[in-house]
Write a protein that holds these residues in place. Structure first.
Motif, mmCIF file in Angstrom:
data_model
loop_
_atom_site.group_PDB
_atom_site.id
_atom_site.type_symbol
_atom_site.label_atom_id
_atom_site.label_comp_id
_atom_site.label_asym_id
_atom_site.label_seq_id
_atom_site.Cartn_x
_atom_site.Cartn_y
_atom_site.Cartn_z
ATOM 1 N N PRO A 277 5.120 -16.950 -3.049
ATOM 2 C CA PRO A 277 3.824 -16.997 -3.550
ATOM 3 C C PRO A 277 2.750 -17.725 -2.565
ATOM 4 O O PRO A 277 1.636 -17.168 -2.467
ATOM 5 N N ILE A 278 3.233 -18.725 -1.910
ATOM 6 C CA ILE A 278 2.207 -19.417 -0.931
ATOM 7 C C ILE A 278 2.163 -18.395 0.272
ATOM 8 O O ILE A 278 1.028 -18.636 0.751
ATOM 9 N N GLY A 279 3.133 -17.941 0.640
ATOM 10 C CA GLY A 279 2.949 -17.004 1.916
ATOM 11 C C GLY A 279 1.953 -15.908 1.805
ATOM 12 O O GLY A 279 1.232 -15.547 2.560
ATOM 13 N N LEU A 280 2.226 -15.392 0.530
ATOM 14 C CA LEU A 280 1.390 -14.270 0.003
ATOM 15 C C LEU A 280 -0.194 -14.749 -0.109
ATOM 16 O O LEU A 280 -1.250 -14.117 0.586
ATOM 17 N N ILE B 77 -4.555 4.139 -1.817
ATOM 18 C CA ILE B 77 -4.649 2.911 -0.905
ATOM 19 C C ILE B 77 -4.383 1.844 -1.948
ATOM 20 O O ILE B 77 -3.549 0.795 -1.775
ATOM 21 N N GLY B 78 -4.920 1.864 -3.389
ATOM 22 C CA GLY B 78 -4.865 1.013 -4.144
ATOM 23 C C GLY B 78 -3.479 0.929 -4.708
ATOM 24 O O GLY B 78 -2.761 -0.186 -4.867
ATOM 25 N N THR B 79 -2.471 2.084 -4.624
ATOM 26 C CA THR B 79 -0.961 1.916 -5.263
ATOM 27 C C THR B 79 -0.259 1.471 -4.095
ATOM 28 O O THR B 79 0.499 0.688 -4.393
ATOM 29 N N GLY B 80 -0.710 1.743 -2.886
ATOM 30 C CA GLY B 80 0.017 1.284 -1.664
ATOM 31 C C GLY B 80 -0.087 -0.440 -1.649
ATOM 32 O O GLY B 80 0.870 -1.213 -1.139
ATOM 33 N N LEU B 81 -1.322 -0.944 -1.900
ATOM 34 C CA LEU B 81 -1.680 -2.274 -1.841
ATOM 35 C C LEU B 81 -0.660 -2.948 -2.787
ATOM 36 O O LEU B 81 0.037 -4.062 -2.669
ATOM 37 N N PHE B 82 -0.904 -2.280 -3.922
ATOM 38 C CA PHE B 82 0.002 -2.963 -5.164
ATOM 39 C C PHE B 82 1.527 -3.073 -5.016
ATOM 40 O O PHE B 82 2.144 -3.945 -5.347
ATOM 41 N N LEU B 83 2.183 -1.851 -4.506
ATOM 42 C CA LEU B 83 3.492 -2.123 -4.022
ATOM 43 C C LEU B 83 3.852 -2.650 -2.815
ATOM 44 O O LEU B 83 4.884 -3.460 -2.807
ATOM 45 N N GLY B 84 2.976 -2.753 -2.212
ATOM 46 C CA GLY B 84 3.199 -3.725 -0.720
ATOM 47 C C GLY B 84 3.224 -5.053 -1.081
ATOM 48 O O GLY B 84 3.717 -5.862 -0.431
ATOM 49 N N THR B 85 2.033 -5.374 -2.035
ATOM 50 C CA THR B 85 2.291 -6.873 -2.419
ATOM 51 C C THR B 85 3.585 -7.226 -2.990
ATOM 52 O O THR B 85 3.823 -8.580 -2.702
ATOM 53 N N ALA B 86 4.237 -6.505 -3.625
ATOM 54 C CA ALA B 86 5.565 -6.886 -4.228
ATOM 55 C C ALA B 86 6.623 -7.124 -3.101
ATOM 56 O O ALA B 86 7.368 -8.045 -3.371
ATOM 57 N N GLY B 87 6.554 -6.267 -2.154
ATOM 58 C CA GLY B 87 7.534 -6.487 -0.823
ATOM 59 C C GLY B 87 7.129 -7.832 -0.092
ATOM 60 O O GLY B 87 8.095 -8.635 0.173
#
Length: 124
Positions: A78-81, A61-71
């Motif tokens: 940055p504002i949308g994120l 889950i941690g890896t998925g969140l990290f990679l999903g954040t990049a997409g």
């Protein structure tokens, strides 16, 4: 500075260092010697397969969140994120606080399912 220089220059430092050493000796626990005869003080290895599974899921889950954040950063900027994480964080926080309030109001066995049966559909 060496330890002898500190002793000569500042007696308060020496006193505070002695107090620290006394506290360390007072609260030090040796897992190898203390209670070795009766089994107390030894570390127990009780990691089961389900614990390893949860650790693995947490890593995925941690890896998925990290990679999903990049997409998400690429698509929304940055504002949308920041906006998306703020909105979702607010929703998660409100759910956690409401569950905490329900458990504090009515502590019953059964976890979230029994709380849902009690508060969402109390007629049945």
């Amino acid at each position: 500075m060496s330890e002898s220089n500190l002793k000569e220059k500042d007696p308060d430092t020496q006193l505070s260092q002695e107090r620290v050493n006394e506290d360390v000796e007072k609260h030090h626990i040796s897992y190898e010697t203390e209670g070795a005869g009766n089994g107390e003080g030894k570390l127990k290895r009780q990691l089961k397969a389900r614990h390893l599974g949860f650790i693995a899921i947490g890593g995925v889950i941690g890896t998925g969140l990290f990679l999903g954040t990049a997409g998400a950063l690429k698509k929304g900027g940055p504002i949308g994120l920041l906006l998306g994480y703020s909105i979702m964080g607010t929703i998660c926080l409100s759910v956690a606080v409401s569950l905490g309030e329900m458990v504090a109001y009515l502590p019953i066995a059964g976890g979230h399912i029994s709380l849902a049966a009690r508060f969402v559909n109390p007629g049945e």
